[in-house]
Design a protein around this motif. Structure first.
Motif, short mmCIF file in Angstrom:
data_model
loop_
_atom_site.label_atom_id
_atom_site.label_comp_id
_atom_site.label_asym_id
_atom_site.label_seq_id
_atom_site.Cartn_x
_atom_site.Cartn_y
_atom_site.Cartn_z
N PRO A 21 16.83 -42.13 31.25
CA PRO A 21 16.14 -41.14 30.41
C PRO A 21 17.07 -40.36 29.49
CG PRO A 21 15.36 -41.01 32.67
CD PRO A 21 16.53 -41.95 32.67
N VAL A 22 18.29 -40.09 29.94
CA VAL A 22 19.25 -39.37 29.08
C VAL A 22 19.57 -40.21 27.85
CG1 VAL A 22 21.60 -38.50 28.95
CG2 VAL A 22 20.20 -37.97 30.94
N ALA A 23 19.89 -41.50 28.05
CA ALA A 23 20.20 -42.38 26.93
C ALA A 23 18.99 -42.57 26.03
CB ALA A 23 20.70 -43.72 27.45
N ASP A 24 17.80 -42.68 26.61
CA ASP A 24 16.59 -42.86 25.83
C ASP A 24 16.32 -41.63 24.96
OD1 ASP A 24 14.31 -44.31 25.01
OD2 ASP A 24 13.06 -43.19 26.41
N ASN A 25 16.50 -40.45 25.52
CA ASN A 25 16.29 -39.23 24.74
C ASN A 25 17.33 -39.10 23.64
OD1 ASN A 25 14.04 -38.43 26.17
ND2 ASN A 25 15.21 -37.25 27.65
N ALA A 26 18.57 -39.49 23.92
CA ALA A 26 19.61 -39.43 22.89
C ALA A 26 19.25 -40.35 21.73
CB ALA A 26 20.96 -39.82 23.49
N ASN A 27 18.71 -41.52 22.03
CA ASN A 27 18.31 -42.45 20.98
C ASN A 27 17.16 -41.87 20.15
OD1 ASN A 27 18.37 -44.80 19.48
ND2 ASN A 27 17.06 -45.92 20.89
N GLY A 28 16.20 -41.24 20.82
CA GLY A 28 15.09 -40.62 20.09
C GLY A 28 15.56 -39.48 19.19
N ILE A 29 16.48 -38.68 19.69
CA ILE A 29 17.02 -37.58 18.87
C ILE A 29 17.78 -38.14 17.67
CG2 ILE A 29 18.70 -35.69 18.86
CD1 ILE A 29 17.83 -35.20 21.82
#
Length: 173
Positions: free
Chosen positions: A116-124
């Motif tokens: 989830p951390v990597a996924d959120n970073a990609n979305g940001i």
């Protein structure tokens, strides 16, 4: 010489640890972007939607079969270690296999958080309109996060199967 020390719980715990490690490698093989199953699905996307669906189902079914084989082998090994003893002891051996899987909980939690951390970073990064090189780095991290999340799900499924099998004997008893 007889020491009076029964090593069977240790061996069945080691079977559980080995099961967790094998599930890690198996899931990584089936979900990592650079491995052949993912490359197979990626190539199939070039020929249309139907081929993508068929290839994805084929890879999913194949990975499920391998997971079943590995979990069944661990259950069999745990039962074999306690062969010739009371069925309750065999169920105890199976439950110790589950405990072996749970000894890697710290590793699983850290992998569970990464996705989830990597996924959120990609979305940001997508919303911030970052340069393409930075976006590619974030996309690679996101793919790695998807793999780690799949590994933790594999461990959860494996330990749930082991727990269910060991609970059958508790119900019967």
């Amino acid at each position: 010489p007889e020491t009076g020390l029964d090593m069977r719980p240790v061996w069945t715990t080691m079977v559980g640890i080995a099961l967790a490690v094998v599930i890690n490698y198996l899931t990584d093989y089936c979900t990592a972007p650079e491995k052949s199953p993912v490359q197979f699905v990626a190539r199939s996307t070039q020929t249309g939607h139907a081929m993508t669906i068929i290839a994805g189902l084929a890879v999913g079914y194949e990975s499920s079969v391998w997971a079943i084989v590995v979990i069944a082998a661990a259950l069999g090994a745990s039962a074999l270690i306690y062969a010739g003893s009371n069925p309750t002891f065999i169920a105890y051996g199976v439950s110790m296999c589950g405990i072996g899987m749970l000894t890697l909980t710290g590793n699983n939690i850290s992998m569970d958080v990464f996705g989830p951390v990597a996924d959120n970073a990609n979305g940001i990064g997508e919303m911030a309109h970052l340069e393409p090189k930075a976006r590619q780095t974030l996309a690679d991290l996101d793919a790695c996060g998807n793999t780690t999340k799949a590994i933790t799900k594999g461990i959860a499924i494996g330990s749930a199967v082991i727990a269910a099998v060991s609970l059958f004997n508790a119900y019967i008893t």
